[in-house]
Design a protein around this motif. Structure first.
Motif, mmCIF file in Angstrom:
data_model
loop_
_atom_site.group_PDB
_atom_site.id
_atom_site.type_symbol
_atom_site.label_atom_id
_atom_site.label_comp_id
_atom_site.label_asym_id
_atom_site.label_seq_id
_atom_site.Cartn_x
_atom_site.Cartn_y
_atom_site.Cartn_z
ATOM 1 N N ASN A 72 15.743 -0.008 -8.549
ATOM 2 C CA ASN A 72 14.446 -0.623 -8.819
ATOM 3 C C ASN A 72 13.412 0.058 -7.940
ATOM 4 O OD1 ASN A 72 15.451 -2.700 -10.631
ATOM 5 N ND2 ASN A 72 16.423 -3.564 -8.813
ATOM 6 N N SER A 75 10.423 -0.705 -2.401
ATOM 7 C CA SER A 75 9.377 -1.522 -1.796
ATOM 8 C C SER A 75 8.880 -0.867 -0.513
ATOM 9 C CB SER A 75 9.925 -2.919 -1.477
ATOM 10 O OG SER A 75 10.886 -2.819 -0.432
ATOM 11 N N SER A 76 7.800 -1.382 0.027
ATOM 12 C CA SER A 76 7.277 -0.883 1.305
ATOM 13 C C SER A 76 8.339 -0.979 2.392
ATOM 14 C CB SER A 76 6.042 -1.674 1.731
ATOM 15 O OG SER A 76 5.002 -1.489 0.816
ATOM 16 N N ASP A 77 9.023 -2.119 2.451
ATOM 17 C CA ASP A 77 10.069 -2.305 3.462
ATOM 18 C C ASP A 77 11.186 -1.281 3.302
ATOM 19 O OD1 ASP A 77 8.698 -4.437 4.535
ATOM 20 O OD2 ASP A 77 10.003 -5.971 3.656
ATOM 21 N N GLU A 78 11.592 -1.035 2.058
ATOM 22 C CA GLU A 78 12.675 -0.079 1.812
ATOM 23 C C GLU A 78 12.246 1.345 2.181
ATOM 24 O OE1 GLU A 78 15.121 -2.294 -1.761
ATOM 25 O OE2 GLU A 78 13.202 -1.331 -2.247
ATOM 26 N N THR A 116 12.866 7.022 -6.640
ATOM 27 C CA THR A 116 12.562 5.685 -7.154
ATOM 28 C C THR A 116 12.200 5.780 -8.634
ATOM 29 O OG1 THR A 116 11.178 3.708 -6.826
ATOM 30 C CG2 THR A 116 10.150 5.829 -6.354
ATOM 31 N N ILE A 123 1.566 1.196 -3.617
ATOM 32 C CA ILE A 123 2.606 1.661 -2.685
ATOM 33 C C ILE A 123 2.330 3.112 -2.287
ATOM 34 C CG2 ILE A 123 5.044 2.375 -2.556
ATOM 35 C CD1 ILE A 123 5.081 -0.484 -2.206
#
Length: 188
Positions: A72, A75-78, A116, A123
């Protein structure tokens, strides 16, 4: 142990494709808090195979590469977690070079490739990601970060991008599978 089917598929898939060309560790443990790089690739300078058949993936793996594929949108965290892994590795490389009294060149350092299926403009803006002038779908972070984000659904539909588009989702992946099935039997 990998909990997600796509993570295991991506690791196995990339390991299978890249093994003839160099050393693959999938996964590779990173020091500190328990973190694992999804795919760590070190090219084998004595490999007799040409990476031309791998297209863009072959270009990406001309040097030490950390490949972090996501099922998927990352994300920013990932993305931050991936950067943390990279920074740990760069620290390891620098410490080893210092111990061995070797001067490192930028080309000797690992580069992070975040794969991704899609990424929002927000992002990419938050990452200050700059689009490649030569290949749509590839975004570079600041040079010091040794990182690129590959937005798979933005890659052109060419044989150069086929092996990465197989890691996409939905229509992108289905089209790539169809293209793969259409390759001649003698294709490397």
């Amino acid at each position: 142990m990998t909990r997600f089917i796509h993570d295991q598929f991506a690791k196995d898939y990339l390991e299978t494709l890249l093994t003839p060309y160099g050393t693959v560790q999938a996964p590779r443990r990173v020091a500190g808090e328990v973190r694992q790089i999804d795919v760590w690739f070190v090219p084998d300078p004595t490999a007799t195979f040409s990476k031309d058949a791998l297209g863009l993936l072959g270009s990406i793996t001309q040097a030490i590469a950390i490949l972090e594929p996501f099922r998927n949108a990352a994300s920013s965290d990932e993305i931050q977690d991936c950067l943390l892994k990279l920074l740990e590795v760069l620290g390891e490389q620098r410490r080893e070079a210092k111990r061995n009294e070797v001067r490192l060149q930028v080309s000797d350092l690992a580069k992070l490739w975040i794969l991704t299926p899609t990424a929002s403009s927000a992002i990419l803006a938050d990452c200050r990601a700059t689009p490649s002038e030569t290949m749509p779908g590839i975004y570079s972070l600041a040079a010091i970060l040794q990182t690129s984000i590959v937005v798979i659904h933005q890659l052109p539909r060419t044989t150069q991008t086929l092996w990465l588009r197989l890691l996409g989702r939905g229509t992108v992946q289905r089209q790539a599978i169809d293209e793969l099935e259409q390759l001649p039997e003698n294709h490397p």
